[in-house]
Design a protein around this motif. Structure first.
Motif, PDB file in Angstrom:
ATOM      1  N   ASP A  83       0.821  -1.216   0.000  1.00  0.00           N
ATOM      2  CA  ASP A  83       0.000   0.000   0.000  1.00  0.00           C
ATOM      3  C   ASP A  83       0.851   1.261   0.000  1.00  0.00           C
ATOM      4  O   ASP A  83       0.312   2.371   0.119  1.00  0.00           O
ATOM      5  N   ASN A  84       2.179   1.103  -0.122  1.00  0.00           N
ATOM      6  CA  ASN A  84       3.092   2.227  -0.301  1.00  0.00           C
ATOM      7  C   ASN A  84       2.969   3.240   0.838  1.00  0.00           C
ATOM      8  O   ASN A  84       2.767   4.440   0.621  1.00  0.00           O
ATOM      9  N   LEU A  85       3.084   2.750   2.073  1.00  0.00           N
ATOM     10  CA  LEU A  85       2.949   3.597   3.253  1.00  0.00           C
ATOM     11  C   LEU A  85       4.303   3.769   3.932  1.00  0.00           C
ATOM     12  O   LEU A  85       5.105   2.840   3.998  1.00  0.00           O
ATOM     13  N   ASP A  86       4.536   4.968   4.465  1.00  0.00           N
ATOM     14  CA  ASP A  86       5.774   5.215   5.202  1.00  0.00           C
ATOM     15  C   ASP A  86       5.700   4.646   6.609  1.00  0.00           C
ATOM     16  O   ASP A  86       6.695   4.145   7.126  1.00  0.00           O
ATOM     17  N   PHE A  87       4.548   4.762   7.246  1.00  0.00           N
ATOM     18  CA  PHE A  87       4.386   4.139   8.559  1.00  0.00           C
ATOM     19  C   PHE A  87       2.908   4.039   8.903  1.00  0.00           C
ATOM     20  O   PHE A  87       2.042   4.597   8.223  1.00  0.00           O
ATOM     21  N   ALA A  88       2.645   3.292   9.984  1.00  0.00           N
ATOM     22  CA  ALA A  88       1.274   3.083  10.454  1.00  0.00           C
ATOM     23  C   ALA A  88       1.215   3.333  11.946  1.00  0.00           C
ATOM     24  O   ALA A  88       2.193   3.118  12.672  1.00  0.00           O
ATOM     25  N   ILE A  89       0.071   3.790  12.402  1.00  0.00           N
ATOM     26  CA  ILE A  89      -0.234   3.817  13.828  1.00  0.00           C
ATOM     27  C   ILE A  89      -1.244   2.702  14.056  1.00  0.00           C
ATOM     28  O   ILE A  89      -2.315   2.692  13.437  1.00  0.00           O
ATOM     29  N   ARG A  90      -0.889   1.751  14.913  1.00  0.00           N
ATOM     30  CA  ARG A  90      -1.730   0.573  15.112  1.00  0.00           C
ATOM     31  C   ARG A  90      -2.003   0.337  16.590  1.00  0.00           C
ATOM     32  O   ARG A  90      -1.125   0.513  17.426  1.00  0.00           O
ATOM     33  N   VAL A  91      -3.239  -0.076  16.848  1.00  0.00           N
ATOM     34  CA  VAL A  91      -3.674  -0.385  18.201  1.00  0.00           C
ATOM     35  C   VAL A  91      -3.728  -1.902  18.350  1.00  0.00           C
ATOM     36  O   VAL A  91      -4.299  -2.595  17.504  1.00  0.00           O
ATOM     37  N   GLY A  92      -3.114  -2.408  19.420  1.00  0.00           N
ATOM     38  CA  GLY A  92      -3.124  -3.841  19.661  1.00  0.00           C
ATOM     39  C   GLY A  92      -1.774  -4.479  19.382  1.00  0.00           C
ATOM     40  O   GLY A  92      -0.784  -3.802  19.085  1.00  0.00           O
ATOM     41  N   ALA A  93      -1.755  -5.785  19.450  1.00  0.00           N
ATOM     42  CA  ALA A  93      -0.510  -6.536  19.247  1.00  0.00           C
ATOM     43  C   ALA A  93      -0.030  -6.410  17.807  1.00  0.00           C
ATOM     44  O   ALA A  93      -0.829  -6.309  16.874  1.00  0.00           O
ATOM     45  N   ILE A  94       1.281  -6.404  17.617  1.00  0.00           N
ATOM     46  CA  ILE A  94       1.888  -6.326  16.290  1.00  0.00           C
ATOM     47  C   ILE A  94       2.331  -7.726  15.901  1.00  0.00           C
ATOM     48  O   ILE A  94       3.208  -8.321  16.524  1.00  0.00           O
ATOM     49  N   GLY A  95       1.719  -8.254  14.839  1.00  0.00           N
ATOM     50  CA  GLY A  95       2.027  -9.624  14.459  1.00  0.00           C
ATOM     51  C   GLY A  95       3.062  -9.763  13.370  1.00  0.00           C
ATOM     52  O   GLY A  95       3.590 -10.840  13.144  1.00  0.00           O
ATOM     53  N   ASP A  96       3.407  -8.667  12.665  1.00  0.00           N
ATOM     54  CA  ASP A  96       4.326  -8.752  11.534  1.00  0.00           C
ATOM     55  C   ASP A  96       5.750  -8.530  12.002  1.00  0.00           C
ATOM     56  O   ASP A  96       6.148  -7.405  12.308  1.00  0.00           O
ATOM     57  N   SER A  97       6.533  -9.600  12.060  1.00  0.00           N
ATOM     58  CA  SER A  97       7.917  -9.495  12.528  1.00  0.00           C
ATOM     59  C   SER A  97       8.824  -8.809  11.517  1.00  0.00           C
ATOM     60  O   SER A  97       9.962  -8.467  11.831  1.00  0.00           O
ATOM     61  N   ARG A  98       8.325  -8.593  10.297  1.00  0.00           N
ATOM     62  CA  ARG A  98       9.142  -7.937   9.273  1.00  0.00           C
ATOM     63  C   ARG A  98       9.099  -6.418   9.399  1.00  0.00           C
ATOM     64  O   ARG A  98       9.768  -5.719   8.653  1.00  0.00           O
ATOM     65  N   SER A  99       8.335  -5.892  10.327  1.00  0.00           N
ATOM     66  CA  SER A  99       8.213  -4.459  10.524  1.00  0.00           C
ATOM     67  C   SER A  99       8.959  -4.024  11.777  1.00  0.00           C
ATOM     68  O   SER A  99       9.249  -4.827  12.670  1.00  0.00           O
ATOM     69  N   ILE A 100       9.248  -2.731  11.844  1.00  0.00           N
ATOM     70  CA  ILE A 100       9.875  -2.135  13.018  1.00  0.00           C
ATOM     71  C   ILE A 100       8.783  -1.398  13.784  1.00  0.00           C
ATOM     72  O   ILE A 100       8.132  -0.499  13.236  1.00  0.00           O
ATOM     73  N   ALA A 101       8.536  -1.793  15.022  1.00  0.00           N
ATOM     74  CA  ALA A 101       7.455  -1.211  15.814  1.00  0.00           C
ATOM     75  C   ALA A 101       8.020  -0.533  17.058  1.00  0.00           C
ATOM     76  O   ALA A 101       8.889  -1.078  17.745  1.00  0.00           O
ATOM     77  N   ARG A 102       7.504   0.671  17.331  1.00  0.00           N
ATOM     78  CA  ARG A 102       7.856   1.384  18.557  1.00  0.00           C
ATOM     79  C   ARG A 102       6.573   1.708  19.315  1.00  0.00           C
ATOM     80  O   ARG A 102       5.656   2.308  18.760  1.00  0.00           O
ATOM     81  N   ARG A 103       6.520   1.292  20.552  1.00  0.00           N
ATOM     82  CA  ARG A 103       5.338   1.594  21.361  1.00  0.00           C
ATOM     83  C   ARG A 103       5.323   3.079  21.687  1.00  0.00           C
ATOM     84  O   ARG A 103       6.298   3.620  22.228  1.00  0.00           O
ATOM     85  N   ILE A 104       4.211   3.744  21.373  1.00  0.00           N
ATOM     86  CA  ILE A 104       4.123   5.190  21.586  1.00  0.00           C
ATOM     87  C   ILE A 104       2.997   5.572  22.543  1.00  0.00           C
ATOM     88  O   ILE A 104       2.858   6.756  22.886  1.00  0.00           O
ATOM     89  N   GLY A 105       2.179   4.607  22.978  1.00  0.00           N
ATOM     90  CA  GLY A 105       1.096   4.946  23.888  1.00  0.00           C
ATOM     91  C   GLY A 105       0.231   3.748  24.188  1.00  0.00           C
ATOM     92  O   GLY A 105       0.562   2.611  23.835  1.00  0.00           O
ATOM     93  N   VAL A 106      -0.887   4.010  24.849  1.00  0.00           N
ATOM     94  CA  VAL A 106      -1.839   2.953  25.168  1.00  0.00           C
ATOM     95  C   VAL A 106      -3.256   3.432  24.840  1.00  0.00           C
ATOM     96  O   VAL A 106      -3.548   4.617  24.906  1.00  0.00           O
ATOM     97  N   ALA A 107      -4.091   2.473  24.486  1.00  0.00           N
ATOM     98  CA  ALA A 107      -5.517   2.734  24.321  1.00  0.00           C
ATOM     99  C   ALA A 107      -6.204   2.304  25.606  1.00  0.00           C
ATOM    100  O   ALA A 107      -6.324   1.104  25.881  1.00  0.00           O
TER     101      ALA A 107
END
Length: 298
Positions: free
Chosen positions: A137-161
């Motif tokens: 989908d040609n995205l630079d980054f995503a903001i996602r709520v919940g567990a991150i299942g894709d190990s091929r991505s770099i995830a940084r926790r930035i907050g809580v819902a």
């Protein structure tokens, strides 16, 4: 911008769009100009970068290698120009995705504040409660709520819902208020179908409670509407219900047993060079989440 740099940007746009016509629309150039620039780049390199058919295009092995190198090169150029203040500010486009209700309640205001400081950066926001593919989908980054299942991505926790359980006054008047988690078994509980835990609600320190009900939806807004209509009890992020709770249209249920918080991550594709404009927006959002009492991590 010299010809080679321009050809590189055009080639990357064609590769991202997988179409000369779509690339031309993005670049606001005639399709013939886009085709001519890619052809000039291929002649300059002495290699075919794209496989062309009547219906589609795809990268050759040389094209894929050049695409990845060109991304890094152009990002480095952007960063170098920003470091010396060329053109006065950062520029270019940043593409990101965020869940609908989080975008509406928080993220769009954060983006507006960012663009007041960086007016030359264009923001392309894809709002979706489904996890879009960052690469396809040609995205630079995503903001996602919940567990991150894709190990091929770099995830940084930035907050809580921070989540809350709610119901309409009319529903509670008719069916009564639950006094402990086990009482939910006798209530109509509204299900969010995109939640990985399904019908198991984790409440405070209690073991997860199995709930059931006659309504489910893949949209938090639909759950909110169902709760307001008095169909049953709903659980979701507090930002979804904050105005309704303040006005009394909804009432918090089992406040001594709040639903478990869910992490919020900023996720980027692994292995991609991060352009200065992308880093600037990501840093802005990280700081904005940390400053919001409803979003910041404990």
């Amino acid at each position: 911008m010299n010809d080679l740099t321009g050809w590189m940007r055009t080639f990357i746009t064609v590769a991202d769009a997988a179409s000369f016509s779509r690339a031309a629309a993005r670049l606001e150039l005639p399709q013939s100009t886009v085709s001519r620039q890619v052809g000039a780049l291929e002649r300059h390199l002495g290699a075919a970068l794209l496989k062309r058919t009547t219906r589609s295009i795809a990268l050759t092995s040389e094209g894929l290698a050049y695409y990845e190198a060109a991304l890094r090169a152009l990002a480095a150029i952007d960063e170098a120009e920003a470091a010396v203040g060329l053109h006065g500010a950062l520029g270019g486009q940043v593409r990101l995705t965020a869940p609908l209700t989080l975008a509406q309640s928080r993220v769009i205001a954060m983006l507006a504040n960012f663009q007041r400081v960086q007016p030359r950066i264009e923001i392309d926001l894809r709002v979706s409660d489904h996890a879009l593919n960052l690469v396809s989908d040609n995205l630079d980054f995503a903001i996602r709520v919940g567990a991150i299942g894709d190990s091929r991505s770099i995830a940084r926790r930035i907050g809580v819902a921070r989540r809350v359980m709610v119901a309409a006054p009319a529903y509670l008047e008719e069916y009564g208020s639950p006094h402990r988690p086990a009482d939910l078994a006798a209530h109509n509980c509204l299900s969010y179908s995109l939640l990985a835990s399904g019908n198991k609600w984790a409440l405070g320190s209690e073991p997860p409670v199995e709930v059931s009900g006659t309504f489910r939806a893949d949209s938090p807004d639909a759950l909110r509407a169902a709760a307001l209509a008095g169909i049953g009890i709903a659980v979701n992020a507090r930002w979804l219900f904050e105005d309704d709770l303040a006005s009394g249209r909804l009432i918090e249920v089992l406040p001594d047993h709040p639903p478990a918080d869910m992490p919020i991550h900023l996720v980027m594709p692994a292995g991609r060079y991060i352009a200065a404009r992308v880093r600037a927006l990501a840093d802005h959002l990280i700081a904005a989440f940390a400053a919001d009492p409803l979003l910041r991590s404990p």
